[in-house]
Design a protein around this motif. Sequence first.
Motif, PDB file in Angstrom:
ATOM      1  N   MET A 222       0.851  -1.198   0.000  1.00 62.74           N
ATOM      2  CA  MET A 222       0.000   0.000   0.000  1.00 62.74           C
ATOM      3  C   MET A 222       0.882   1.241   0.000  1.00 62.74           C
ATOM      4  O   MET A 222       1.805   1.360   0.805  1.00 62.74           O
ATOM      5  N   ARG A 223       0.599   2.168  -0.903  1.00 63.40           N
ATOM      6  CA  ARG A 223       1.377   3.404  -0.953  1.00 63.40           C
ATOM      7  C   ARG A 223       1.190   4.205   0.327  1.00 63.40           C
ATOM      8  O   ARG A 223       0.096   4.283   0.869  1.00 63.40           O
ATOM      9  N   THR A 224       2.252   4.792   0.816  1.00 65.31           N
ATOM     10  CA  THR A 224       2.204   5.554   2.059  1.00 65.31           C
ATOM     11  C   THR A 224       1.504   6.890   1.823  1.00 65.31           C
ATOM     12  O   THR A 224       1.379   7.352   0.670  1.00 65.31           O
ATOM     13  N   PRO A 225       1.063   7.562   2.910  1.00 66.34           N
ATOM     14  CA  PRO A 225       0.473   8.887   2.742  1.00 66.34           C
ATOM     15  C   PRO A 225       1.415   9.858   2.031  1.00 66.34           C
ATOM     16  O   PRO A 225       0.965  10.677   1.212  1.00 66.34           O
ATOM     17  N   GLU A 226       2.700   9.772   2.331  1.00 66.12           N
ATOM     18  CA  GLU A 226       3.676  10.659   1.682  1.00 66.12           C
ATOM     19  C   GLU A 226       3.726  10.398   0.176  1.00 66.12           C
ATOM     20  O   GLU A 226       3.792  11.339  -0.631  1.00 66.12           O
ATOM     21  N   GLU A 227       3.690   9.126  -0.213  1.00 69.70           N
ATOM     22  CA  GLU A 227       3.707   8.785  -1.634  1.00 69.70           C
ATOM     23  C   GLU A 227       2.453   9.294  -2.338  1.00 69.70           C
ATOM     24  O   GLU A 227       2.529   9.773  -3.486  1.00 69.70           O
ATOM     25  N   MET A 228       1.313   9.210  -1.665  1.00 67.84           N
ATOM     26  CA  MET A 228       0.057   9.678  -2.266  1.00 67.84           C
ATOM     27  C   MET A 228       0.063  11.196  -2.435  1.00 67.84           C
ATOM     28  O   MET A 228      -0.333  11.717  -3.491  1.00 67.84           O
ATOM     29  N   ILE A 229       0.521  11.911  -1.428  1.00 65.63           N
ATOM     30  CA  ILE A 229       0.594  13.374  -1.531  1.00 65.63           C
ATOM     31  C   ILE A 229       1.574  13.776  -2.621  1.00 65.63           C
ATOM     32  O   ILE A 229       1.309  14.713  -3.407  1.00 65.63           O
ATOM     33  N   ASN A 230       2.696  13.090  -2.702  1.00 58.65           N
ATOM     34  CA  ASN A 230       3.670  13.393  -3.758  1.00 58.65           C
ATOM     35  C   ASN A 230       3.075  13.163  -5.143  1.00 58.65           C
ATOM     36  O   ASN A 230       3.350  13.931  -6.082  1.00 58.65           O
TER      37      ASN A 230
ATOM     38  N   TYR B 154      -7.544   4.139   6.798  1.00 58.88           N
ATOM     39  CA  TYR B 154      -8.782   4.227   6.025  1.00 58.88           C
ATOM     40  C   TYR B 154      -9.136   5.654   5.648  1.00 58.88           C
ATOM     41  O   TYR B 154     -10.131   5.885   4.958  1.00 58.88           O
ATOM     42  N   GLN B 155      -8.359   6.620   6.069  1.00 55.81           N
ATOM     43  CA  GLN B 155      -8.667   8.012   5.752  1.00 55.81           C
ATOM     44  C   GLN B 155      -8.519   8.279   4.259  1.00 55.81           C
ATOM     45  O   GLN B 155      -7.565   7.834   3.622  1.00 55.81           O
ATOM     46  N   ASP B 156      -9.490   9.029   3.735  1.00 57.84           N
ATOM     47  CA  ASP B 156      -9.436   9.431   2.334  1.00 57.84           C
ATOM     48  C   ASP B 156      -8.466  10.593   2.164  1.00 57.84           C
ATOM     49  O   ASP B 156      -8.141  11.296   3.118  1.00 57.84           O
ATOM     50  N   PHE B 157      -8.052  10.789   0.930  1.00 58.72           N
ATOM     51  CA  PHE B 157      -7.330  12.001   0.545  1.00 58.72           C
ATOM     52  C   PHE B 157      -8.339  12.895  -0.173  1.00 58.72           C
ATOM     53  O   PHE B 157      -8.686  12.641  -1.327  1.00 58.72           O
ATOM     54  N   ASP B 158      -8.848  13.891   0.540  1.00 59.14           N
ATOM     55  CA  ASP B 158      -9.849  14.800  -0.028  1.00 59.14           C
ATOM     56  C   ASP B 158      -9.113  15.978  -0.668  1.00 59.14           C
ATOM     57  O   ASP B 158      -8.717  16.923   0.023  1.00 59.14           O
ATOM     58  N   ILE B 159      -8.951  15.898  -1.981  1.00 58.72           N
ATOM     59  CA  ILE B 159      -8.103  16.830  -2.727  1.00 58.72           C
ATOM     60  C   ILE B 159      -8.942  17.716  -3.634  1.00 58.72           C
ATOM     61  O   ILE B 159      -9.905  17.251  -4.260  1.00 58.72           O
TER      62      ILE B 159
END
Length: 283
Positions: free
Chosen positions: A1-9, A40-45
Amino acid sequence: MRTPEEMINLVLKTAKEDESIRAVTMCGSRANKDCPPDVYQDFDIVYYVEDVGPFWDNMDWIREKFGMPSLVQKPESMGLIPPENNGNYCYLMIFPDGNRIDLNITSQKYVDYGEPMLLLLDKDGTFPQIQVAEDYWYIKRPTQKYFSDCCNEFHWCLNNVAKGIARDELSYAMEMLNHCVRDMLILMLEWYVGTNYDFKVSTGKNGKYFKNYLPEDIYKRFQATYSDADYDNMWKAAFEMLYLFGEVARMVAAELEFTYDEGEEKGIEGYMELVKAGIRREF
């Protein structure tokens, strides 16, 4: 699973490479310091663009930039659940690794309502300053009228639960029990928590943090208001709702110096007992 840092990047890389995307914000639970973090938190972008047109229902762009979602919803392209039609386009996406992005693409100017929000990118240096209201998610103190209206709606809608059970209308009775009636019970429980914490906490959407704030005995009684499809158990749940609501409402009323309508409660209790006993009038 991609990390939060990877998703934000990934979100930022996509924005930086596209000249039409001028700013990026993130809201929701990941922008709220009071929300317990978990996987389970979404990335609300939100992408702020000059023209939404090129991004409208463009799955080729999504696939190229983010990878193909395993599940996607596009509200603006749906007919069953009409969108707001405000010119924005949203992609609600779950990816094969379990990450979820709710991506809203808008050409509208940002309006600050005090909601927790993080500015991730501002290419032009002109994005308005974000003023986060500390009490944005806090339980709101009711007025006497709001309190009385909540009580009235709760008591009135219980009659529909009783009739639904008596008529063997399972789905209708369940809808009344778990939507109309429960919504008011949850609201009253929120106010009860508010009175105990000076209205400086949040119990989350639909009271999802009740376990953290309600006394153990009240929380157990709240659990008992959930029923299966057996009518006897539905009756038990409905009466438990009635008694729990009344007890909590009296405590809220005492703390806020409100008036609680005792007659209203007795009226619906009597009606429910008549219906449960099978007593019917002849017409």
